[in-house]
Design a protein around this motif. Sequence first.
Motif, mmCIF file in Angstrom:
data_model
loop_
_atom_site.group_PDB
_atom_site.id
_atom_site.type_symbol
_atom_site.label_atom_id
_atom_site.label_comp_id
_atom_site.label_asym_id
_atom_site.label_seq_id
_atom_site.Cartn_x
_atom_site.Cartn_y
_atom_site.Cartn_z
ATOM 1 N N GLU A 149 0.881 -1.145 -0.133
ATOM 2 C CA GLU A 149 0.001 0.037 0.008
ATOM 3 C C GLU A 149 0.807 1.289 0.117
ATOM 4 O O GLU A 149 0.682 2.141 -0.774
ATOM 5 N N GLU A 150 2.056 1.249 0.923
ATOM 6 C CA GLU A 150 2.921 2.217 0.955
ATOM 7 C C GLU A 150 3.546 2.592 -0.395
ATOM 8 O O GLU A 150 3.618 3.830 -0.956
ATOM 9 N N ALA A 151 3.940 1.261 -1.117
ATOM 10 C CA ALA A 151 4.424 1.575 -2.558
ATOM 11 C C ALA A 151 3.422 2.301 -3.512
ATOM 12 O O ALA A 151 3.879 2.833 -4.251
ATOM 13 N N SER A 152 2.007 1.753 -3.222
ATOM 14 C CA SER A 152 1.038 2.196 -4.121
ATOM 15 C C SER A 152 1.029 3.830 -3.922
ATOM 16 O O SER A 152 0.942 4.567 -4.883
ATOM 17 N N ASN A 153 0.936 4.332 -2.593
ATOM 18 C CA ASN A 153 0.799 5.542 -2.178
ATOM 19 C C ASN A 153 2.045 6.582 -2.964
ATOM 20 O O ASN A 153 1.848 7.391 -3.463
ATOM 21 N N LYS A 154 3.071 5.834 -2.726
ATOM 22 C CA LYS A 154 4.237 6.555 -3.258
ATOM 23 C C LYS A 154 4.418 6.554 -4.670
ATOM 24 O O LYS A 154 4.764 7.591 -5.289
ATOM 25 N N THR A 155 3.668 5.663 -5.452
ATOM 26 C CA THR A 155 3.784 5.455 -7.048
ATOM 27 C C THR A 155 2.823 6.567 -7.238
ATOM 28 O O THR A 155 3.117 7.239 -8.131
ATOM 29 N N GLU A 156 1.589 6.538 -6.549
ATOM 30 C CA GLU A 156 0.610 7.710 -6.846
ATOM 31 C C GLU A 156 1.335 9.143 -6.878
ATOM 32 O O GLU A 156 0.979 10.068 -7.653
ATOM 33 N N ALA A 157 2.046 9.294 -5.668
ATOM 34 C CA ALA A 157 2.675 10.471 -5.435
ATOM 35 C C ALA A 157 3.803 10.852 -6.478
ATOM 36 O O ALA A 157 3.883 12.001 -6.856
ATOM 37 N N ALA A 158 4.521 9.853 -6.767
ATOM 38 C CA ALA A 158 5.612 9.757 -7.833
ATOM 39 C C ALA A 158 4.863 10.279 -9.147
ATOM 40 O O ALA A 158 5.359 11.066 -9.958
#
Length: 649
Positions: free
Chosen positions: A186-195
């Motif tokens: 999930e964190e990776a997903s959030n960071k992906t969205e932020a990225a």
Amino acid sequence: EPRRRGGGGGGGAGRLASSRSLVALASGALALVGLFFVSTSTVNHLLYPSGRLQSQALEEDGQHAPSLHDVDDSVHNNSVLAKPEPEKKEEGQHAPSLHDVDAVHNSVLVKPEKAASHTSEAPVPPESGSRGHDRKEKEKSVFEQVKEEIERVTKLKDDADGLKSRAEDIGKKADGVTKDAQQSKEEASNKTEAAEADRSRAERLRRKAAEALAMAEQLDDRAADATASAQDLRDGAQKKMNLAADMRDEEEALEDKFADKLATAKGAEEKALNQVKSHRVCVDLPGVRLGTAEGAEPRAFAPVAVVAALRTAEACTAWCQEHEACRQSVFSASPAEEEEDDTGGGDSCELFGEASDEPKYFRKTFNSSYCGSLSEKQEMIDRVQSVFKMKPWVPPLRQCAWAGEDCSQSKCCANAPVPNWHFTEFKWYQCKPQANNFQGCALEPAPAGSDYTKLSNMVAREVPKAPEGVLLQGTSLFCFAVVCWDRPPKEGFWDSEAALANNIKKTGRSIMGCEGHAFFQGGALNGGGDASSINNIDSFIGAWEQVRNDGTYLKHDWTIKVDADAVFFPERLRAHIRDLRTPQGSRVYLRNIAFKFQFLGALEVFTKEALERYFEASDQCTKHVGHEGGEDYYMLACMDGIGVDHQTD
């Protein structure tokens, strides 16, 4: 292990796979142990189908037990003992592996058909006694080996249970790792969205940067054009500067020529003016402002080359004398506050081509002159004498001492007499010697032979009517009323001051009929008072300050304070003033009633000169005149004390 090394979610997946393998291994081991016990029973059954030991059955039936050869074949064919006992683990060796479990499984279940075929063969005839004993021993050895095999398998089962427990622990840890992996996902997903958002923003910024770069290039182009244009302008400016320098040089040369010619012109003009002046004469009228002859207008008599600085009476007269067509000059040097009054005040020099025999004002701030040829000198002197015959007599200002001050020089006292309540008897302040050679004003009974019924200062003066032919005070009126706009009427059946004032405005009567008029705000009453006396002195002192600050009074001959409830006709007052024949310039107030102190506040009348003296010396009244009582008695005492004269109407 991969997670500890930074492998992320892959470590959790690896641990999960390992735990699942261990669970499968443990489950297989448990199944194998069960099968082993089944196989052991099967071996016994195969050897002894009847459920009894074969040797016992044979003995009961009278038959001999199977031979060792038969047992060996049976055990060998069923592979129960085919596998040697595993060596004991040394310290540090691993637990039984899946390969070991498979070996046990094969040894028990590999050859069930042979076992069945062996058990179906006909029994071997019994042997001799020694051989039967050996056979029993051999059987016993076989069963001991089987027992050992069972213990070995039991140990495998315990190991399998341990593996299962360990697998369950690992499974729980794997669940935790799975949860961590999900959170990481999930964190990776959030960071992906932020990225992605950052990438979008970066893209927008790149576009803007590209636009800014394009604009910068355009600006660079414009700057280059502007630089070139500026250079052209600089070049042009330099050319113009060079031209201007040449023109300045030419200008200086022309100025030098002009200065020379101007000096020549001034010299010629001054010579001409002096020639005219030498054939003319002027006669001064100091303190006089002559009127204007009928149809005459001021003339400029502008200079040609010389500079005419007409800022003094002497310069004004001299300029008229130097111009043959000038017959009269009028110079005014009135104070700044009089620059806008109708006396023509302010520093000014007016020149006329015609002379007037009528004076307009007599005041020390004016100077008029008659100018003409030398042959007209006596005629002009006669005119001067005729004008001065019209000058009114104005008594000089008297300045007396107040109580407590030295009266040795003035020989008079400024304080008003002190009356009884009915104004039938008075005490006067008289200048008398006191202790230590001091002469001061003291309150004394009235002098012998004085009129006890008349209120008068010892030195109060009444101005007589001016004789015929003397210049009189004009009849221009400035009238004002003091109104307390928010104060209710004293009695319920009265109108308020505000209502009366608004009615005056609406109908255009009373003070609205004066040449100048105003309403000023009234202040609060100071102190108490009964029905016959209201302490309003301080309130009206403030009102008179408003009159002073307004300045309109300077434009008119008389100033009148009118109460809002007084019935006042301005034209009737003008008629009375004409009858009084007040000498022009007199410092006069009018005593207006033959009652008590002869001055009541409903209608207070002062000349402009009287108010000028009041505003000049009002601080003396504030200090020495009492502040209890009505404002009308205060103004009477103040005016008498500061040397203002009076007339009686």
